[in-house]
Enzyme design. Structure first.
Site, PDB file in Angstrom:
ATOM      1  N   GLU A  32       0.841  -1.202   0.000  1.00 54.58           N
ATOM      2  CA  GLU A  32       0.000   0.000   0.000  1.00 54.58           C
ATOM      3  C   GLU A  32       0.870   1.244   0.000  1.00 54.58           C
ATOM      4  O   GLU A  32       1.837   1.336   0.770  1.00 54.58           O
ATOM      5  CB  GLU A  32      -0.882  -0.024   1.259  1.00 54.58           C
ATOM      6  N   THR A  34       2.907   2.075  -2.129  1.00 55.25           N
ATOM      7  CA  THR A  34       4.232   1.808  -2.699  1.00 55.25           C
ATOM      8  C   THR A  34       4.246   2.155  -4.184  1.00 55.25           C
ATOM      9  O   THR A  34       5.310   2.296  -4.762  1.00 55.25           O
ATOM     10  CB  THR A  34       4.592   0.315  -2.546  1.00 55.25           C
ATOM     11  N   ASP A  35       3.058   2.283  -4.806  1.00 55.37           N
ATOM     12  CA  ASP A  35       3.079   2.402  -6.278  1.00 55.37           C
ATOM     13  C   ASP A  35       3.656   3.726  -6.753  1.00 55.37           C
ATOM     14  O   ASP A  35       4.412   3.759  -7.712  1.00 55.37           O
ATOM     15  CB  ASP A  35       1.724   2.083  -6.923  1.00 55.37           C
ATOM     16  N   LEU A 125     -12.171  -0.211  -2.968  1.00 50.79           N
ATOM     17  CA  LEU A 125     -12.158  -1.350  -3.895  1.00 50.79           C
ATOM     18  C   LEU A 125     -12.066  -0.872  -5.352  1.00 50.79           C
ATOM     19  O   LEU A 125     -12.385  -1.601  -6.280  1.00 50.79           O
ATOM     20  CB  LEU A 125     -13.389  -2.238  -3.684  1.00 50.79           C
ATOM     21  N   ASP A 172      -4.156   0.513  -9.275  1.00 54.37           N
ATOM     22  CA  ASP A 172      -5.561   0.132  -9.424  1.00 54.37           C
ATOM     23  C   ASP A 172      -5.908  -0.181 -10.878  1.00 54.37           C
ATOM     24  O   ASP A 172      -6.490  -1.225 -11.189  1.00 54.37           O
ATOM     25  CB  ASP A 172      -6.477   1.273  -8.944  1.00 54.37           C
TER      26      ASP A 172
HETATM   27  C1  GLA Z   1      -5.284   4.331  -4.212  1.00 52.10           C
HETATM   28  C2  GLA Z   1      -4.499   4.733  -5.452  1.00 52.10           C
HETATM   29  C3  GLA Z   1      -3.386   3.720  -5.766  1.00 52.10           C
HETATM   30  C4  GLA Z   1      -2.529   3.419  -4.542  1.00 52.10           C
HETATM   31  C5  GLA Z   1      -3.408   3.156  -3.310  1.00 52.10           C
HETATM   32  C6  GLA Z   1      -2.608   3.052  -2.056  1.00 52.10           C
HETATM   33  O1  GLA Z   1      -5.997   3.159  -4.439  1.00 52.10           O
HETATM   34  O2  GLA Z   1      -5.342   4.851  -6.566  1.00 52.10           O
HETATM   35  O3  GLA Z   1      -2.597   4.186  -6.845  1.00 52.10           O
HETATM   36  O4  GLA Z   1      -1.609   4.452  -4.311  1.00 52.10           O
HETATM   37  O5  GLA Z   1      -4.396   4.149  -3.119  1.00 52.10           O
HETATM   38  O6  GLA Z   1      -1.793   1.938  -2.092  1.00 52.10           O
END
Ligand code: GLA
Length: 387
Positions: A32, A34-35, A125, A172
């Site tokens: 989480e 980390t992207d 989600l 996502d």
């Molecule tokens: C949201 C964002 C993702 C990611 C998450 C946290 O879902 O859209 O890109 O950063 O939060 O991990």
């Protein structure tokens, strides 16, 4: 979702036939925040998601209606001059996707669109990324720009970054576009290399626990967290060239962290680095079918998101504690952007029903809110529904 009903609703609203497309939501098992730090993520697509019944128009008009938001009425836009408009509410996601397609030089046509879905919204989600990827997929099929699934993920992210104004990473949209039944996507967001791993160790089940606390302030806090991570990276870059937090390990972070001027920014970066390590280990645990190891990493991830990244909150902490108190639980954590929404737990498959009831009861006692707890399986990416 009964797509016959959707086709019937389309006929009543617009008259005539339509084509129906689907894109899933996603749940992140671990990895989480980390992207956007160039680290690893480990999400899977859900079998729940968003549907669009659609028919192209030749006059460039875009009509959008959602069965989920009937009170928001019907609204029209035009393929030329697409712009974000706060009052357009949920429609900004499909309109943003079309805007991002146009920016890529992909020609788009007008269309009558009817949306429906079975994903809770504002729950972590990815209902918004689901609509974005759904729209890109449907128009890619209708207007034929010939994008790959990975490209569709990037167009969806561009909609979120450039149109909606949330500086999200790629997780996502990538998880949704590349979803595969029974598999999680282990993605290195630094290199964009990815691998499919089993979603769940043998004998275990993944449970989603919706706190039903709608994510508030998510967007501004999200962008703030991203700025904090970037500020910390700038501070250490004076001492050593670090491309992203995902590029270094914890030992290197310990050496470099004295350079970070703000204690808050240091904790944000600490989370990004430790979460990346946990995510790499979690993929190993899934490959080896080790539920105990995966569960421990999930629980550690929650603690880091609570203490270092500070994106959990009373309801998410309460539901995770309720989950961890149950027999047969391997681990639990919040999932998605946090600040409300859903958590995810890994449990012994034999305990699915008793776990769901016990967590709902314990959470209601603690918070006065009703949670929904259900088992999920990983589903496929976007598709046209032919029936
Ligand atoms: C949201 C964002 C993702 C990611 C998450 C946290 O879902 O859209 O890109 O950063 O939060 O991990």
């Amino acid at each position: 979702m009964n797509t016959e009903e959707l086709r019937g609703a389309f006929r009543r609203r617009y008259g005539g036939d339509c084509r129906v497309f689907f894109a899933p939501g996603r749940v992140n098992l671990i990895g989480e925040y980390t992207d956007f730090n160039g680290g690893h993520v480990l999400p899977c697509a859900l079998s729940q998601g968003t549907y669009m019944a659609v028919r192209p128009r030749t006059d460039g008009q875009l009509n959008l209606f959602s069965l989920g938001y009937p009170d928001s009425g019907a609204a029209a836009a035009s393929v030329s001059g697409l712009a974000y408009n706060e009052s357009a509410a949920w429609r900004n996601y499909p309109l943003g996707a079309l805007w991002a397609l146009e920016r890529r030089g992909c020609p788009i046509c007008g269309a009558d669109m009817l949306f429906a879905g079975d994903l809770p919204t504002c729950a972590g989600l990815s209902s918004s990324a689901s609509i974005e990827v759904l729209t890109v997929f449907a128009f890619n099929t209708l207007c034929g720009p010939g994008l790959s699934l990975a490209d569709m993920a990037f167009v969806g992210q561009e909609a979120e970054n450039g149109f909606v104004g949330v500086n999200c990473g790629i997780m996502d949209q990538f998880a949704i576009a590349m979803g595969r039944r029974g598999k999680a996507v282990f993605l290195d967001t630094g290199t964009l290399e990815y691998e499919y791993v089993p979603t769940v160790p043998p004998g275990a089940a993944i449970m989603i626990m919706n706190t039903n606390k709608r994510r508030g302030l998510g967007e501004s806090k999200y962008n703030e967290r991203r700025r904090e991570c970037e500020a910390a990276l700038r501070d250490v870059s004076c001492a050593a060239p670090v491309a992203a937090w995902g590029a270094i390990d914890e030992a290197e972070f310990d050496r470099l962290k004295v350079n970070i001027s703000s204690p808050t920014a240091m904790r944000r970066a600490q989370h990004a680095v430790s979460e990346n390590t946990r995510t790499v280990r979690a993929a190993e645990a899934l490959r080896e079918g080790d539920a105990a190891a995966l569960g421990r990493l999930m629980t550690e991830s929650h603690a880091s998101l609570r203490d270092d990244f500070e994106v959990t909150g009373f309801e998410l902490d309460a539901i995770v504690s309720a989950a961890l108190a149950q027999p047969g639980v391997y681990g639990a954590r919040m999932t998605g952007a946090g600040f409300g929404g859903c958590a995810v737990a890994l449990i012994d498959e034999a305990r699915v029903d008793s776990f769901a009831k016990a967590v709902e009861r314990a959470y209601a006692e603690k918070t006065g809110l009703c949670a929904n707890v259900w088992r999920i399986t990983a589903g496929d990416g976007p598709m046209e529904v032919i029936e």
